[in-house]
Motif scaffolding. Structure first.
Motif, PDB file in Angstrom:
ATOM      1  N   LYS A 155       0.866  -1.175   0.000  1.00 52.47           N
ATOM      2  CA  LYS A 155       0.000   0.000   0.000  1.00 52.47           C
ATOM      3  C   LYS A 155       0.903   1.224   0.000  1.00 52.47           C
ATOM      4  CE  LYS A 155      -3.758   0.015   2.577  1.00 52.47           C
ATOM      5  NZ  LYS A 155      -4.668   0.136   3.740  1.00 52.47           N
ATOM      6  N   SER A 161      -3.581   7.701   1.752  1.00 53.26           N
ATOM      7  CA  SER A 161      -3.817   6.919   0.533  1.00 53.26           C
ATOM      8  C   SER A 161      -4.089   5.472   0.909  1.00 53.26           C
ATOM      9  CB  SER A 161      -2.608   6.998  -0.405  1.00 53.26           C
ATOM     10  OG  SER A 161      -2.804   6.162  -1.530  1.00 53.26           O
ATOM     11  N   LYS A 163      -4.544   3.148  -1.666  1.00 61.13           N
ATOM     12  CA  LYS A 163      -4.331   2.376  -2.890  1.00 61.13           C
ATOM     13  C   LYS A 163      -3.287   1.289  -2.683  1.00 61.13           C
ATOM     14  CE  LYS A 163      -5.635   6.105  -6.062  1.00 61.13           C
ATOM     15  NZ  LYS A 163      -5.195   6.972  -7.182  1.00 61.13           N
ATOM     16  N   GLU A 177      -2.527  -1.119 -10.217  1.00 55.93           N
ATOM     17  CA  GLU A 177      -3.015  -0.285  -9.121  1.00 55.93           C
ATOM     18  C   GLU A 177      -4.459  -0.627  -8.794  1.00 55.93           C
ATOM     19  OE1 GLU A 177      -2.529   4.318  -8.785  1.00 55.93           O
ATOM     20  OE2 GLU A 177      -4.549   3.959  -9.572  1.00 55.93           O
ATOM     21  N   ALA A 179      -7.789   0.330  -6.088  1.00 51.83           N
ATOM     22  CA  ALA A 179      -8.278   1.449  -5.285  1.00 51.83           C
ATOM     23  C   ALA A 179      -8.161   1.185  -3.789  1.00 51.83           C
ATOM     24  CB  ALA A 179      -9.730   1.762  -5.647  1.00 51.83           C
ATOM     25  N   SER A 180      -8.219  -0.093  -3.384  1.00 54.53           N
ATOM     26  CA  SER A 180      -8.154  -0.439  -1.969  1.00 54.53           C
ATOM     27  C   SER A 180      -7.757  -1.905  -1.826  1.00 54.53           C
ATOM     28  CB  SER A 180      -9.513  -0.205  -1.292  1.00 54.53           C
ATOM     29  OG  SER A 180     -10.487  -1.073  -1.851  1.00 54.53           O
TER      30      SER A 180
END
Length: 389
Positions: A155, A161, A163, A177, A179-180
């Motif tokens: 992460k 952030s 991501k 990548e 988003a979470s």
């Protein structure tokens, strides 16, 4: 009667001439058809060769574009380093006057060297206000399995952030990548990922993501640290790491020629050289300029080492044990001399599948992001203060 015979003879002669003409025309038509068929075959072959030539040209143009971008990045990095050296030379010229032509006592020289070392130590101590160290590993969570046996996932270690980034493999140029962590966990393979293509390939598994920048190692003729802006999709800086005769950092992960790390104090580099080939070295880097702030040679051996990470200025090196799937922290090196190998207790990792190809510490969560034979694993750490030892 004679007239009839003549007429019959003329008719037969005309018929023979007509048949000869027909035969001649058929032969000519056959010749024309053969030539047309040959022309079609040649045309098809030429078209196929032209398509192959076009594909080769497109491929070569793509390679040339990539090499052009890499050369541009390299030249930008050279320009940045030249400017940096000029600034440092200007600073040194303003700070150092003409040296007196006198003999200096050896004892005075030793005192000055010790004073410089003490200043370096004091300077770094001011930057180090964190005093946590590992007490134990509380839990292990196997998130999923995606990608090859070696890679890195993490992460963004900066604040704010969530991501997640996947670096699959040891010699690639595309970051995945998410988003979470939740998106990564429920994604079928890389289906929910945004692909970020780098201008050059990375080497090994020693990359980090810090404050929306990817820091990765590129090795061509020299060892280069590249800083890539994730938002702008462009390289913002690059620097040749100022050490010669690099060796793989870890004996069990030969693809990793340098391992970057982030802790509470910022960006670090873990590396090894032929001059100190049995042991692992480390350096503190400026994340903004990629300058080297300070360097240390640890007492942690490279042999049988899997991976390493840094917490509060302390290097933790993980070694493979004789038990399958078991690893432990066996060597610790603290830049502030607050922790010694003898004082630090051995910390074992839970039993797993193979060996760690990367371990990335997230200081915001106090989690370790591990890549183990294609499995993405999270380790929850239990911390204690260094002064409690």
């Amino acid at each position: 009667m004679r007239v009839l015979v003549v007429l019959i003879t003329l008719a037969c002669f005309a018929s023979a001439q007509h048949q000869a003409l027909i035969d001649y025309l058929e032969r000519r038509l056959q010749t024309i058809e053969d030539r047309i068929s040959l022309w079609h075959e040649q045309t098809a072959r030429y078209a196929s060769e032209l398509r192959e030539l076009k594909q080769q040209m497109v491929s070569q143009l793509g390679s040339l574009d990539k090499e052009k971008e890499f050369l541009r990045v390299t030249l930008d990095g050279v320009g940045t380093r030249v400017d940096r050296v000029e600034r440092e030379l200007d600073y040194l010229e303003t700070q150092n006057g003409a040296q007196p032509c006198v003999d200096i006592d050896d004892k005075l020289i030793e005192q000055q060297v010790m004073l410089v070392k003490e200043k370096q130590k004091a300077k770094y101590s001011k930057l180090s206000d964190c005093s946590d160290m590992i007490s134990s590993i509380k839990a292990m969570k196997i998130l999923k399995r995606v990608g090859g046996p070696k890679g890195m996932w993490t992460k963004d270690t900066g604040r704010g952030s969530g991501k997640v980034y996947i670096f699959n493999g040891t010699d690639e140029d595309t970051i995945h990548e998410f988003a979470s962590v939740q998106d990564f966990a429920r994604s079928q393979g890389m289906s929910l990922a945004k692909n970020l293509k780098l201008p050059s390939t990375w080497k090994g598994t020693g990359h980090v993501v810090f404050n929306n920048y990817a820091y990765y190692i590129n090795q061509a003729e020299e060892m280069m640290v590249v800083k890539y802006d994730m938002k702008k999709s462009s390289v913002t800086d690059s620097a040749v790491f100022p050490v010669q005769d690099h060796l793989p950092v870890y004996g069990l992960t030969p693809e990793t020629v340098m391992d970057l790390a982030v802790d509470e104090e910022g960006l670090w580099a873990i590396y090894a050289t032929r001059q100190n080939e049995r042991y692992i070295s480390m350096a503190k880097m400026d994340a903004n300029t990629l300058d080297i702030e300070q360097m240390w040679d640890s007492n942690c051996p490279r042999e049988n080492a899997e991976a390493a990470f840094i917490i509060c200025g302390t290097l933790y090196v993980v070694y493979n044990t004789k038990q399958p799937g078991r690893s432990r922290i066996q060597c610790v090196f603290d830049v502030n001399d607050m922790v010694t190998n003898e004082e630090a207790s051995l910390v074992y990792f839970p039993k797993r599948y193979g060996a760690h190809s990367s371990l990335k510490y997230n200081p915001q969560e106090q989690l370790l992001y591990a890549w183990d034979d294609g499995y993405q694993i999270l380790y929850k750490l239990v911390m204690k203060k260094k002064l409690e030892i």
